[in-house]
Write a protein that holds these residues in place. Structure first.
Motif, PDB file in Angstrom:
ATOM      1  N   UNK A 184       0.832  -1.209   0.000  1.00 32.50           N
ATOM      2  CA  UNK A 184       0.000   0.000   0.000  1.00 32.50           C
ATOM      3  C   UNK A 184       0.863   1.254   0.000  1.00 32.50           C
ATOM      4  N   UNK A 185       1.968   1.204   0.718  1.00 38.24           N
ATOM      5  CA  UNK A 185       2.865   2.359   0.760  1.00 38.24           C
ATOM      6  C   UNK A 185       3.504   2.603  -0.605  1.00 38.24           C
ATOM      7  N   UNK A 186       3.866   1.523  -1.324  1.00 42.06           N
ATOM      8  CA  UNK A 186       4.437   1.683  -2.663  1.00 42.06           C
ATOM      9  C   UNK A 186       3.404   2.297  -3.606  1.00 42.06           C
ATOM     10  N   UNK A 187       2.181   1.804  -3.566  1.00 48.60           N
ATOM     11  CA  UNK A 187       1.140   2.338  -4.442  1.00 48.60           C
ATOM     12  C   UNK A 187       0.837   3.797  -4.103  1.00 48.60           C
ATOM     13  N   UNK A 188       0.822   4.116  -2.808  1.00 49.27           N
ATOM     14  CA  UNK A 188       0.600   5.512  -2.416  1.00 49.27           C
ATOM     15  C   UNK A 188       1.744   6.397  -2.902  1.00 49.27           C
ATOM     16  N   UNK A 189       2.988   5.882  -2.853  1.00 46.95           N
ATOM     17  CA  UNK A 189       4.132   6.656  -3.348  1.00 46.95           C
ATOM     18  C   UNK A 189       4.028   6.873  -4.857  1.00 46.95           C
ATOM     19  N   UNK A 190       3.523   5.882  -5.581  1.00 44.66           N
ATOM     20  CA  UNK A 190       3.334   6.045  -7.023  1.00 44.66           C
ATOM     21  C   UNK A 190       2.301   7.130  -7.323  1.00 44.66           C
ATOM     22  N   UNK A 191       1.201   7.111  -6.581  1.00 46.51           N
ATOM     23  CA  UNK A 191       0.176   8.145  -6.782  1.00 46.51           C
ATOM     24  C   UNK A 191       0.702   9.517  -6.368  1.00 46.51           C
ATOM     25  N   UNK A 192       1.509   9.572  -5.330  1.00 48.71           N
ATOM     26  CA  UNK A 192       2.078  10.850  -4.902  1.00 48.71           C
ATOM     27  C   UNK A 192       3.013  11.407  -5.966  1.00 48.71           C
ATOM     28  N   UNK A 193       3.779  10.531  -6.586  1.00 48.67           N
ATOM     29  CA  UNK A 193       4.656  10.984  -7.669  1.00 48.67           C
ATOM     30  C   UNK A 193       3.820  11.546  -8.827  1.00 48.67           C
ATOM     31  N   UNK A 194       2.745  10.828  -9.174  1.00 53.83           N
ATOM     32  CA  UNK A 194       1.886  11.307 -10.264  1.00 53.83           C
ATOM     33  C   UNK A 194       1.263  12.658  -9.915  1.00 53.83           C
ATOM     34  N   UNK A 195       0.852  12.807  -8.656  1.00 53.29           N
ATOM     35  CA  UNK A 195       0.280  14.079  -8.234  1.00 53.29           C
ATOM     36  C   UNK A 195       1.327  15.195  -8.287  1.00 53.29           C
ATOM     37  N   UNK A 196       2.560  14.869  -7.924  1.00 52.41           N
ATOM     38  CA  UNK A 196       3.628  15.872  -7.964  1.00 52.41           C
ATOM     39  C   UNK A 196       3.870  16.363  -9.390  1.00 52.41           C
ATOM     40  N   UNK A 197       3.845  15.451 -10.341  1.00 51.30           N
ATOM     41  CA  UNK A 197       4.025  15.864 -11.740  1.00 51.30           C
ATOM     42  C   UNK A 197       2.844  16.703 -12.233  1.00 51.30           C
TER      43      UNK A 197
END
Length: 422
Positions: A260-273
């Protein structure tokens, strides 16, 4: 007929009441399931993790919601070109402008924030489940240790009674001039040593009970029943590494939270972009003159993403956090699978040890003791040989009990890794 049924019904009710009262008066601890039920309801640490998971779930809706709209009022020309004293009455000022504004993020940002919150909630639920598996493992381990102490104490008392009988045999032989007084003294020394062991076992049992009561959310000195029986170990076919590896990868609470933490980090990266694109503010503004609204305005406001160095740093941070989350997940998976292999080997060794003691060591020790006792009574062997034979029986039985307790500890660890019972 009625006079027969009523006393019978009354007797049944009284018997049920008495049984219920007796059940309530008995302390828990006879079975591990009774302890787990209490821990699940009363353990404060697990309750705290449950509330954290509940709080994380409640963050999902706010994360995907629009921010609250803003209302602004502007009172223009409050003196009417100096014709009147200053006033804030909308009907007496030159004009009143009302501005209703709503901030609107760039397309997709709200969905990403909501998905991140959902994944963080899943991670919190995984941590809560992990907390429970840790607590339940401690309860199962302490129960197995208490079982070992209880059976070891019972064995020590049995051996103590045996030593009392051996002392009497030595006294009879000493009175008849067939043995030395040293045999009687050695039997008494053995008894004293065993009584000291009983004191140490009782102290250790109280310490374990205090630790167990802490896990149950009960006072440290609250009474606990003697452990009655250990759980049956699963069949060896159910404890194959290949069969359990997939279950561990899919259900281990630590891996679940790490994923879940990896998936949340992926979404956070997408949000940052997506922060490269501007956010909007939309507004509508009616303008009041005296008692009537005579003008309307519509406004659009957006932020200009000019601070590129700041955004590139945030993007690099998001990439680094994602890489870190993946590496931590891989490290957790490696450790969990290593622990699985270790505990499977341990439970197999405990099973083999118990079988060896039951089938070979204990029967051999008992035969040796019987032969030594008969030899001592006839003067063919000395008292030291008899004591050694008695010690062999005790060591064999202690190894048997220890193997059973070790198997339960290993089983509890495997169930912790699985996140469920076997």
């Amino acid at each position: 007929m009625k006079t027969t049924v009523r006393p019978l019904a009354l007797a049944v009710l009284v018997s049920f009441w008495w049984a219920a009262a007796q059940a309530e008066s008995q302390p828990p601890g006879a079975s591990v399931d009774s302890l787990l039920a209490i821990a699940k309801e009363q353990n404060p640490e697990y309750a705290g993790f449950r509330y954290e998971a509940e709080a994380a779930t409640e963050r999902v809706v706010p994360a995907g919601a629009l921010p609250d709209p803003k209302l602004r009022s502007e009172f223009r020309d409050i003196t009417r070109m100096g014709e009147q004293n200053a006033t804030l009455a909308p009907t007496r000022v030159g004009s009143t402008r009302y501005l209703l504004m709503q901030d609107v993020p760039w397309f997709g940002k709200r969905d990403l924030r909501r998905e991140i919150a959902e994944l963080e909630a899943q991670g919190a639920q995984g941590r809560a489940l992990g907390s429970w598996t840790e607590i339940s493992t401690k309860v199962k381990t302490l129960y197995a240790q208490l079982y070992y102490l209880s059976r070891n104490e019972r064995l020590t008392r049995e051996i103590l009674d045996l030593m009392v009988r051996l002392e009497k045999v030595a006294q009879v032989r000493y009175a008849g001039g067939l043995a030395a007084q040293q045999d009687v003294v050695r039997a008494q020394v053995e008894q004293t040593g065993m009584r000291n062991e009983l004191v140490a076992l009782a102290s250790e049992r109280r310490q374990l009970q205090a630790r167990l009561n802490a896990l149950l959310g009960r006072p440290a000195i609250a009474p606990l029943a003697e452990p009655e029986a250990l759980r049956k170990l699963p069949a060896p076919a159910k404890l194959e590494y290949a069969a359990l590896e997939d279950r561990v990868r899919g259900r281990n609470p630590l891996l679940y939270a790490a994923n879940s933490q990896v998936q949340a980090a992926e979404k956070s990266r997408e949000l940052t972009y997506k922060n490269r694109y501007p956010d909007f503010t939309l507004g509508v503004s009616p303008i009041q003159y005296q008692n009537a609204v005579k003008e309307w305005e519509v406004m659009v406001e957006l932020n200009i993403p000019l601070q590129q160095s700041s955004r590139r740093a945030q993007e690099r941070e998001a990439e680094a956090m994602l890489t870190s989350a993946k590496l931590k997940r891989d490290a957790t998976a490696n450790q969990v699978l290593a622990d699985l292999a270790e505990n499977l080997s341990g439970i197999d060794a405990a099973r083999q040890t118990e079988t060896l003691v039951n089938d070979s060591l204990l029967p051999q020790a008992q035969l040796t003791y019987q032969a030594a006792l008969a030899g001592y009574e006839t003067g063919k062997v000395d008292f030291a040989t008899l004591l050694d034979a008695q010690r062999q029986i005790r060591v064999a039985k202690q190894n048997q009990i220890k193997a059973q307790a070790d198997g339960q500890v290993r089983l509890a660890e495997i169930e912790r890794l699985l996140g469920e019972g076997l």
